[in-house]
Design a protein around this motif. Structure first.
Motif, mmCIF file in Angstrom:
data_model
loop_
_atom_site.group_PDB
_atom_site.id
_atom_site.type_symbol
_atom_site.label_atom_id
_atom_site.label_comp_id
_atom_site.label_asym_id
_atom_site.label_seq_id
_atom_site.Cartn_x
_atom_site.Cartn_y
_atom_site.Cartn_z
ATOM 1 N N ARG A 1 55.686 35.499 43.328
ATOM 2 C CA ARG A 1 55.436 36.998 44.046
ATOM 3 C C ARG A 1 55.825 37.942 43.181
ATOM 4 N N ALA A 2 55.992 38.081 42.010
ATOM 5 C CA ALA A 2 56.070 39.007 40.959
ATOM 6 C C ALA A 2 56.008 38.370 39.553
ATOM 7 N N GLN A 3 55.264 39.360 38.771
ATOM 8 C CA GLN A 3 55.102 38.691 37.305
ATOM 9 C C GLN A 3 56.252 38.126 36.569
ATOM 10 N N VAL A 4 56.111 37.006 36.315
ATOM 11 C CA VAL A 4 57.193 36.597 35.448
ATOM 12 C C VAL A 4 57.220 36.802 33.959
ATOM 13 N N ALA A 5 58.020 36.772 33.328
ATOM 14 C CA ALA A 5 58.145 36.869 31.460
ATOM 15 C C ALA A 5 57.610 35.567 31.119
ATOM 16 N N HIS B 1 29.397 33.712 40.210
ATOM 17 C CA HIS B 1 28.908 34.997 39.884
ATOM 18 C C HIS B 1 29.475 36.173 40.555
ATOM 19 N N HIS B 2 30.373 35.733 41.613
ATOM 20 C CA HIS B 2 31.047 37.162 42.225
ATOM 21 C C HIS B 2 31.777 37.922 41.392
ATOM 22 N N PRO B 3 31.922 39.024 41.589
ATOM 23 C CA PRO B 3 32.380 40.085 40.803
ATOM 24 C C PRO B 3 34.134 39.889 40.994
ATOM 25 N N ASP B 4 34.529 39.259 42.026
ATOM 26 C CA ASP B 4 36.248 39.163 42.102
ATOM 27 C C ASP B 4 36.531 37.642 41.492
ATOM 28 N N VAL B 5 35.721 36.994 41.028
ATOM 29 C CA VAL B 5 36.043 35.600 40.292
ATOM 30 C C VAL B 5 35.792 35.774 38.736
ATOM 31 N N ALA B 6 37.076 35.633 38.138
ATOM 32 C CA ALA B 6 37.247 35.543 36.699
ATOM 33 C C ALA B 6 37.247 34.260 35.958
ATOM 34 N N LEU B 7 36.257 34.005 35.176
ATOM 35 C CA LEU B 7 36.385 32.730 34.670
ATOM 36 C C LEU B 7 36.266 32.808 32.901
ATOM 37 N N GLU C 1 42.270 40.293 49.213
ATOM 38 C CA GLU C 1 42.682 41.603 48.744
ATOM 39 C C GLU C 1 44.235 41.191 48.345
ATOM 40 N N GLY C 2 44.652 42.003 47.264
ATOM 41 C CA GLY C 2 46.173 41.842 46.980
ATOM 42 C C GLY C 2 46.712 40.393 46.358
ATOM 43 N N GLU C 3 45.579 39.503 46.164
ATOM 44 C CA GLU C 3 46.070 38.097 45.824
ATOM 45 C C GLU C 3 45.144 37.550 44.717
ATOM 46 N N CYS C 4 45.832 36.636 43.994
ATOM 47 C CA CYS C 4 44.823 35.992 43.161
ATOM 48 C C CYS C 4 45.166 34.635 43.181
ATOM 49 N N ALA D 1 45.981 37.638 35.740
ATOM 50 C CA ALA D 1 46.007 37.773 37.355
ATOM 51 C C ALA D 1 46.843 39.121 37.465
ATOM 52 N N TRP D 2 47.898 39.306 36.715
ATOM 53 C CA TRP D 2 48.892 40.282 37.187
ATOM 54 C C TRP D 2 48.106 41.746 36.593
ATOM 55 N N SER D 3 47.072 41.485 35.837
ATOM 56 C CA SER D 3 46.390 42.903 35.378
ATOM 57 C C SER D 3 45.804 43.664 36.343
ATOM 58 N N ARG D 4 45.746 43.225 37.482
ATOM 59 C CA ARG D 4 45.053 43.476 38.792
ATOM 60 C C ARG D 4 46.137 43.971 39.878
#
Length: 198
Positions: free
Chosen positions: A24-28, A81-87, A107-110, A138-141
């Protein structure tokens, strides 16, 4: 709802316990140096044949990965090829040996859809380095939730690895699916840890 006790699984089918995990939050990150000679490469519109070959190399023989093999070429290409899928692939000497697939379509999730290494990259901290890359990407968005699921077909250490990476289990399911070795999607020699019952 399953009642307590054992339940028969039909012949030709697989039963898997699926565990869902979230962050739920980015971890170190757990520090690890970038492995020598290994790079992370982004694929904007990956070739379906290339993707399927890497998917098989990483997950089919040992762990019976089959879900993407059941999709038609067009359906799989539409996802990849979807713009919201990062491979991304982990590469050594120009050869793709690691897979990192992130889905931002909700939206708001990865979702970490697929994560794995081919045998030549296993060990030496490559998996940790790739997971650190996954968390960073993931958390760059602007998300508030990073999630994934794993199952009892996966590597025995997968669940503990995800928990050490900062993911917290929140749901468990039982999944029943046709055995890919029975329906001819994978050779019968695949997944030796899972007995084949016709």
């Amino acid at each position: 709802m399953l009642n307590e006790g054992c339940h028969d699984v039909p012949d030709g089918m697989l039963a898997m316990v699926v565990t869902h995990l979230e962050m739920r939050a980015q971890v170190a990150p757990r520090p690890v140096p970038q492995p020598e000679g290994v790079e992370l490469r982004f694929h904007e519109k990956p070739d379906v044949d290339w993707y399927r070959a890497l998917f098989r190399q990483i997950g089919a023989e040992e762990w019976l990965w089959f879900s993407r093999l059941r999709l038609s070429r067009d359906a799989l290409e539409k996802i990849l090829h979807h713009p919201d899928v990062a491979l991304f692939s982990g590469e050594r000497d120009g050869e793709s040996l690691g897979l990192l697939e992130l889905d931002f379509r909700q939206e708001g999730e990865c979702e970490l859809v697929f994560f794995g290494l081919a045998p030549p990259l296993i060990g030496g901290g490559v998996g940790r380095w790739l997971m650190n890359s996954a968390i960073e990407q993931a958390w760059s968005r602007p998300i508030s939730r990073f999630h994934l699921h794993t199952c009892t077909l996966d590597h025995p250490s997968a669940l503990s690895f995800y928990r050490r990476s900062g993911f917290v289990p929140f749901r468990r399911q039982v999944e029943i699916a046709a055995d890919p070795r029975v329906v001819g999607e994978l050779p019968e020699s695949c997944g030796p840890h899972m007995p084949l019952i016709r």
